[in-house]
Motif scaffolding. Sequence first.
Motif, PDB file in Angstrom:
ATOM      1  N   ALA A 233     -11.146  11.861 -16.448  1.00 36.32           N
ATOM      2  CA  ALA A 233     -10.165  11.969 -15.453  1.00 36.32           C
ATOM      3  C   ALA A 233     -10.430  13.609 -14.898  1.00 36.32           C
ATOM      4  CB  ALA A 233      -8.739  12.018 -15.817  1.00 36.32           C
ATOM      5  N   THR A 234      -9.890  14.010 -13.832  1.00 32.15           N
ATOM      6  CA  THR A 234     -10.157  15.186 -13.133  1.00 32.15           C
ATOM      7  C   THR A 234      -9.691  16.339 -14.034  1.00 32.15           C
ATOM      8  OG1 THR A 234     -10.032  14.496 -11.113  1.00 32.15           O
ATOM      9  CG2 THR A 234      -9.582  16.952 -11.322  1.00 32.15           C
ATOM     10  N   GLN A 235      -8.492  16.025 -14.793  1.00 23.98           N
ATOM     11  CA  GLN A 235      -7.867  16.835 -15.789  1.00 23.98           C
ATOM     12  C   GLN A 235      -8.234  16.250 -17.104  1.00 23.98           C
ATOM     13  OE1 GLN A 235      -4.105  19.251 -15.324  1.00 23.98           O
ATOM     14  NE2 GLN A 235      -3.197  17.496 -16.564  1.00 23.98           N
ATOM     15  N   PRO A 236      -8.730  17.001 -18.151  1.00 25.63           N
ATOM     16  CA  PRO A 236      -9.040  16.644 -19.541  1.00 25.63           C
ATOM     17  C   PRO A 236      -7.777  16.154 -20.143  1.00 25.63           C
ATOM     18  CG  PRO A 236     -10.453  18.621 -19.097  1.00 25.63           C
ATOM     19  CD  PRO A 236      -9.438  18.401 -17.973  1.00 25.63           C
ATOM     20  N   GLN A 237      -7.861  15.144 -21.019  1.00 23.46           N
ATOM     21  CA  GLN A 237      -6.663  14.723 -21.731  1.00 23.46           C
ATOM     22  C   GLN A 237      -7.078  13.841 -22.865  1.00 23.46           C
ATOM     23  OE1 GLN A 237      -4.883  11.585 -18.704  1.00 23.46           O
ATOM     24  NE2 GLN A 237      -6.860  11.401 -17.960  1.00 23.46           N
ATOM     25  N   VAL A 238      -6.016  13.832 -23.735  1.00 22.46           N
ATOM     26  CA  VAL A 238      -5.668  12.953 -24.911  1.00 22.46           C
ATOM     27  C   VAL A 238      -5.826  11.546 -24.444  1.00 22.46           C
ATOM     28  CG1 VAL A 238      -4.727  12.481 -26.995  1.00 22.46           C
ATOM     29  CG2 VAL A 238      -4.855  14.903 -26.428  1.00 22.46           C
ATOM     30  N   ARG A 239      -6.588  10.890 -25.130  1.00 25.47           N
ATOM     31  CA  ARG A 239      -6.466   9.338 -25.116  1.00 25.47           C
ATOM     32  C   ARG A 239      -6.452   8.786 -26.398  1.00 25.47           C
ATOM     33  NH1 ARG A 239      -9.184   6.726 -19.811  1.00 25.47           N
ATOM     34  NH2 ARG A 239      -8.768   8.273 -18.255  1.00 25.47           N
ATOM     35  N   LEU A 240      -6.257   7.343 -26.292  1.00 24.61           N
ATOM     36  CA  LEU A 240      -6.285   6.530 -27.552  1.00 24.61           C
ATOM     37  C   LEU A 240      -7.473   5.373 -27.333  1.00 24.61           C
ATOM     38  CD1 LEU A 240      -2.411   6.126 -28.218  1.00 24.61           C
ATOM     39  CD2 LEU A 240      -3.813   7.719 -29.108  1.00 24.61           C
ATOM     40  N   ILE A 241      -7.875   5.084 -28.451  1.00 24.90           N
ATOM     41  CA  ILE A 241      -8.891   3.998 -28.577  1.00 24.90           C
ATOM     42  C   ILE A 241      -8.867   3.076 -29.579  1.00 24.90           C
ATOM     43  CG2 ILE A 241     -10.911   4.963 -29.276  1.00 24.90           C
ATOM     44  CD1 ILE A 241     -12.543   3.535 -27.299  1.00 24.90           C
ATOM     45  N   GLN A 242      -9.137   1.872 -29.685  1.00 22.59           N
ATOM     46  CA  GLN A 242      -9.189   1.081 -31.035  1.00 22.59           C
ATOM     47  C   GLN A 242     -10.527   1.640 -31.848  1.00 22.59           C
ATOM     48  OE1 GLN A 242      -5.797   0.857 -30.363  1.00 22.59           O
ATOM     49  NE2 GLN A 242      -6.378  -0.428 -32.251  1.00 22.59           N
ATOM     50  N   ALA A 243     -10.383   1.335 -33.167  1.00 20.65           N
ATOM     51  CA  ALA A 243     -11.711   1.570 -33.923  1.00 20.65           C
ATOM     52  C   ALA A 243     -12.660   0.626 -33.592  1.00 20.65           C
ATOM     53  CB  ALA A 243     -11.184   1.641 -35.510  1.00 20.65           C
ATOM     54  N   ASP A 244     -12.452  -0.354 -32.712  1.00 15.63           N
ATOM     55  CA  ASP A 244     -13.638  -1.510 -32.609  1.00 15.63           C
ATOM     56  C   ASP A 244     -14.058  -1.038 -31.061  1.00 15.63           C
ATOM     57  OD1 ASP A 244     -11.545  -2.270 -31.035  1.00 15.63           O
ATOM     58  OD2 ASP A 244     -11.436  -4.137 -31.627  1.00 15.63           O
ATOM     59  N   MET A 257      -3.687  20.207 -18.980  1.00 18.52           N
ATOM     60  CA  MET A 257      -4.493  19.829 -19.900  1.00 18.52           C
ATOM     61  C   MET A 257      -4.007  19.655 -21.296  1.00 18.52           C
ATOM     62  SD  MET A 257      -8.305  21.578 -21.065  1.00 18.52           S
ATOM     63  CE  MET A 257      -9.199  21.012 -22.227  1.00 18.52           C
ATOM     64  N   THR A 258      -4.508  18.519 -22.268  1.00 19.30           N
ATOM     65  CA  THR A 258      -4.148  18.174 -23.218  1.00 19.30           C
ATOM     66  C   THR A 258      -5.044  18.031 -24.359  1.00 19.30           C
ATOM     67  OG1 THR A 258      -3.770  15.655 -22.795  1.00 19.30           O
ATOM     68  CG2 THR A 258      -1.625  17.156 -22.778  1.00 19.30           C
ATOM     69  N   ILE A 274      -0.942  21.534 -25.068  1.00 16.62           N
ATOM     70  CA  ILE A 274      -1.016  21.462 -24.007  1.00 16.62           C
ATOM     71  C   ILE A 274      -1.051  22.663 -23.122  1.00 16.62           C
ATOM     72  CG2 ILE A 274       1.469  21.666 -23.751  1.00 16.62           C
ATOM     73  CD1 ILE A 274       1.566  19.938 -21.275  1.00 16.62           C
ATOM     74  N   ALA A 275      -1.896  22.696 -22.283  1.00 17.45           N
ATOM     75  CA  ALA A 275      -2.374  24.129 -21.711  1.00 17.45           C
ATOM     76  C   ALA A 275      -1.938  23.936 -20.206  1.00 17.45           C
ATOM     77  CB  ALA A 275      -3.934  24.587 -21.752  1.00 17.45           C
ATOM     78  N   SER A 276      -0.898  24.874 -19.699  1.00 21.04           N
ATOM     79  CA  SER A 276      -0.590  25.022 -18.495  1.00 21.04           C
ATOM     80  C   SER A 276      -0.042  26.357 -18.272  1.00 21.04           C
ATOM     81  CB  SER A 276       0.587  23.993 -18.342  1.00 21.04           C
ATOM     82  OG  SER A 276       1.783  24.243 -19.034  1.00 21.04           O
ATOM     83  N   ASP A 277      -0.181  27.004 -16.954  1.00 20.18           N
ATOM     84  CA  ASP A 277       0.210  28.343 -16.275  1.00 20.18           C
ATOM     85  C   ASP A 277      -0.142  29.369 -17.350  1.00 20.18           C
ATOM     86  OD1 ASP A 277       1.910  26.986 -14.595  1.00 20.18           O
ATOM     87  OD2 ASP A 277       3.374  26.721 -16.131  1.00 20.18           O
ATOM     88  N   ASN A 279      -1.167  29.318 -20.618  1.00 22.06           N
ATOM     89  CA  ASN A 279      -0.750  29.233 -22.005  1.00 22.06           C
ATOM     90  C   ASN A 279      -1.000  27.974 -22.641  1.00 22.06           C
ATOM     91  OD1 ASN A 279       0.566  30.756 -23.936  1.00 22.06           O
ATOM     92  ND2 ASN A 279       2.622  29.899 -23.473  1.00 22.06           N
ATOM     93  N   ALA A 280      -1.088  28.067 -23.835  1.00 23.73           N
ATOM     94  CA  ALA A 280      -1.424  26.744 -24.705  1.00 23.73           C
ATOM     95  C   ALA A 280      -0.328  26.868 -25.897  1.00 23.73           C
ATOM     96  CB  ALA A 280      -2.748  26.751 -25.198  1.00 23.73           C
ATOM     97  N   ASP A 281       0.315  25.691 -25.852  1.00 21.56           N
ATOM     98  CA  ASP A 281       1.536  25.590 -26.653  1.00 21.56           C
ATOM     99  C   ASP A 281       1.212  24.261 -27.479  1.00 21.56           C
ATOM    100  OD1 ASP A 281       3.026  27.880 -26.800  1.00 21.56           O
ATOM    101  OD2 ASP A 281       3.297  27.374 -24.600  1.00 21.56           O
ATOM    102  N   LEU A 282       1.926  24.126 -28.665  1.00 18.52           N
ATOM    103  CA  LEU A 282       2.218  22.740 -29.209  1.00 18.52           C
ATOM    104  C   LEU A 282       3.172  21.840 -28.732  1.00 18.52           C
ATOM    105  CD1 LEU A 282       1.287  23.916 -33.008  1.00 18.52           C
ATOM    106  CD2 LEU A 282      -0.209  22.859 -30.954  1.00 18.52           C
ATOM    107  N   ILE A 283       3.012  20.769 -28.587  1.00 18.68           N
ATOM    108  CA  ILE A 283       3.848  19.718 -28.364  1.00 18.68           C
ATOM    109  C   ILE A 283       3.869  18.318 -29.432  1.00 18.68           C
ATOM    110  CG2 ILE A 283       4.138  20.121 -25.848  1.00 18.68           C
ATOM    111  CD1 ILE A 283       2.580  17.717 -25.151  1.00 18.68           C
ATOM    112  N   LEU A 284       5.013  17.917 -29.237  1.00 14.52           N
ATOM    113  CA  LEU A 284       5.088  16.638 -30.284  1.00 14.52           C
ATOM    114  C   LEU A 284       5.427  15.387 -29.369  1.00 14.52           C
ATOM    115  CD1 LEU A 284       4.884  16.150 -33.250  1.00 14.52           C
ATOM    116  CD2 LEU A 284       7.120  16.184 -33.436  1.00 14.52           C
ATOM    117  N   VAL A 285       4.598  14.156 -29.195  1.00 10.02           N
ATOM    118  CA  VAL A 285       4.834  13.293 -28.449  1.00 10.02           C
ATOM    119  C   VAL A 285       5.235  12.026 -29.408  1.00 10.02           C
ATOM    120  CG1 VAL A 285       3.938  11.472 -26.566  1.00 10.02           C
ATOM    121  CG2 VAL A 285       3.247  14.074 -26.864  1.00 10.02           C
ATOM    122  N   ASP A 286       6.373  11.326 -28.736  1.00  8.30           N
ATOM    123  CA  ASP A 286       6.642   9.919 -29.676  1.00  8.30           C
ATOM    124  C   ASP A 286       6.096   8.902 -28.945  1.00  8.30           C
ATOM    125  OD1 ASP A 286       8.257   7.266 -29.435  1.00  8.30           O
ATOM    126  OD2 ASP A 286       9.078   8.775 -31.052  1.00  8.30           O
TER     127      ASP A 286
END
Length: 444
Positions: A233-244, A257-258, A274-277, A279-286
């Motif tokens: 995407a235009t903004q780099p981001q974390v994605r998920l994919i299956q091992a297959d 950006m994540t 997550i990088a914004s403004d 700064n780069a900080d850690l977040i926890l996503v459920d």
Amino acid sequence: MRAGQPGWTRRTALGAGSVMVAAMATQASAQLTVTIDRGTIRALPIAVSPFASADPEAAALGVQVAEVVAADLDGSGLFRTIPSTAYLQTPEDLQANGPRYADWRTINAEALVMGTASLADTGTLVVEFRLFDVLSGVELRGLRFTAPTADWRRIAHKVADDVYARITGETGYFDTRIVYVGQTGPATQRVKRLAIMDQDGANNRFLTSGANLVLTPRFAPDGQTIAFLSYAATQPQVRLIQADGTNERVVGSFPGMTFSPRFSPDGRQLAMTIASDGNADLILVDLASRGQRRLTNGPGIDTSPSFSPDGRRLVFNSDRGGSPQLYVMDLASGRTDRISFGQGRYGSPAWSPRGGLIAYVNQRGADFHVGVMRPDGGDERLLTRSYLDEGPRFAPNGRVIVFERADPSRGRSRLNTIDVTGYNIRELPTPVDASDPDWSPLRR
């Protein structure tokens, strides 16, 4: 495939003798020893006889299974497999009459693996193996594995895992996979694709096309889901994919950006930066609700999180003190302590599945090192030294570390493994340049 489920079985099915042998194992265990400490590793001499069969097709598979078992054990550095050309007893005689222990002692074998291979229903391979203490003349283990013939390498890895565990007392790590970033093309236009392979380099497959830059793949605890950084995407981001290679999707929508994802031990959460403004900080996503919890909120860059095995703490890299260093956070209280105080810059931490060590990269001048320390920062040891060593990650038993090594003189980057003692460094075969490795849990 889980042992016991359709298509794959693992059971002690070698008759009443196996039960009797298990009761005798304590007597033999005093003889078979693998010496492991920080200074030395005494590799145990072991013979792995080709697995016998009256059927030519099954016999050919039996030879291949034994070769992979031997390669797995030898590659661990804890065993020294004796070449089959030295064996004085044939697989057929072994099967018919059992071990002639004097013959195996003559070639200095201290342990012996033998077995049989047979084809059951169409496309089904059955492998039985036995492990013997040659010095004591005692059988230690006997198991049967059944799987589709195409999965013969997995059978071999499972046999090796069982032998490794029985002799060392540690869990094996051979029936696992490694995900990494495969790199091709000129240095100014590198094509980077997610790739996955068995831990010994076999069965390599590419999961993404290379149309978009990808970095830092990380396995979920189930070994079936991979988180990674994508520039799709235009903004780099974390994605998920299956091992297959299927079902690629974004983790969520974020105001920046994540990157640098890492799963919690229960697989329910994802720690990332997550990088914004500025700064780069850690977040926890459920991952179920996509709810977010900010873990850090201050100046500087906080990145590369890695959970402790119990999920209660997080080690990460931060330059909040002026230079990149390692910090450990208690997730319940938020208390954060710096743990790295040696020379140079620290980064890329990874918490051992055993809990007692943290691996990291240390840069001192022009040299890069993979090192380990305790979670309180004590007992720091540098294991490697090179032009560029990066991205250490532990095998699921915590015994071995995989990492990336760049070699500018040859214009390439490859994956290597090393024992946590600092011995037995080995290059893993990959069809292309490789970086950003991560090790899966044991397969089921």
